[in-house]
Scaffold this active site. Structure first.
Site: not given
Length: 213
Positions: A64-65
């Protein structure tokens, strides 16, 4: 791959980027600064590790970011010793953040190859979740419930009832809800039957798949 002072400097810069985007929780920022995100990715993509972007990993999943990881972690309001259920172990990066925040982490992954790889990798780095499980995230982990918090790291088309039922009173569920685009949603359990719901804008996640095992 090693973890060097150059990497530490890049993590510091990344934390500053997250502050600029509104992340305020010092313990979350400290975790981001401490965890060697580049080690969670293939060595060829090391340059991408400290950009604020999601990135593909094995089994059609993503790491994930960092902003998303920080945002979800901040919403959980974790206190040291909290029992936290994570749906979607993935690369283990979010798991490591939860461990850094002092949580007792129970985590479920439904991709077998990813589960095996991440389990070995986390212990190599010195992160020891209480329990890592291969299974269906929609069902939660009833045998270890109730939890202070539950975090879902994939897009859920609806909110699985077992997850709500496995929360303690005043427990928090942070879940991205929706099909193509998800709305980050927080549920706080107020009583056996009542939940307070708040929404925090649009995010994009890989889908939370059901009954795959």
């Amino acid at each position: 791959m090693k973890d060097t002072l150059r990497h530490a400097g890049k993590r510091k810069q990344l934390a500053n980027v997250l502050v600029g985007k509104g992340i305020k929780d010092e313990s979350v920022l400290s975790a981001i600064e401490k965890i060697p995100r580049h080690l969670f990715m293939d060595s060829g993509f090391e340059d991408h590790a400290y950009q604020d972007k999601a990135f593909p990993i094995a089994a059609d999943q993503t790491i994930s970011q960092p902003y998303t990881v920080a945002f979800q972690s901040e919403l959980l309001q974790i206190k040291n010793g909290d029992k936290v259920l994570e749906i979607g172990t993935g690369s283990g990066y979010q798991t490591a953040v939860l461990c850094e925040l002092g949580a007792k982490v129970y985590s479920i992954e439904r991709q077998k190859e990813l589960f095996k790889k991440t389990k070995l990798f986390l212990s190599k780095l010195g992160y020891r979740p209480k329990y890592l499980s291969f299974g269906d995230g929609y069902k939660g982990l009833k045998e270890h419930a109730p939890y202070d918090s539950i975090i879902v790291t994939a897009g859920a088309p609806y909110v699985p009832k077992p997850l709500l039922s496995q929360l303690k009173i005043n427990g928090r569920l942070v879940i991205p809800v929706g099909e193509d685009v998800q709305i980050m949603t927080l549920f706080v359990r107020k009583s056996e039957t009542q939940f307070e719901k708040r929404e925090f804008g649009e995010f994009r996640f890989v889908p939370l798949l059901e009954n795959k095992n």
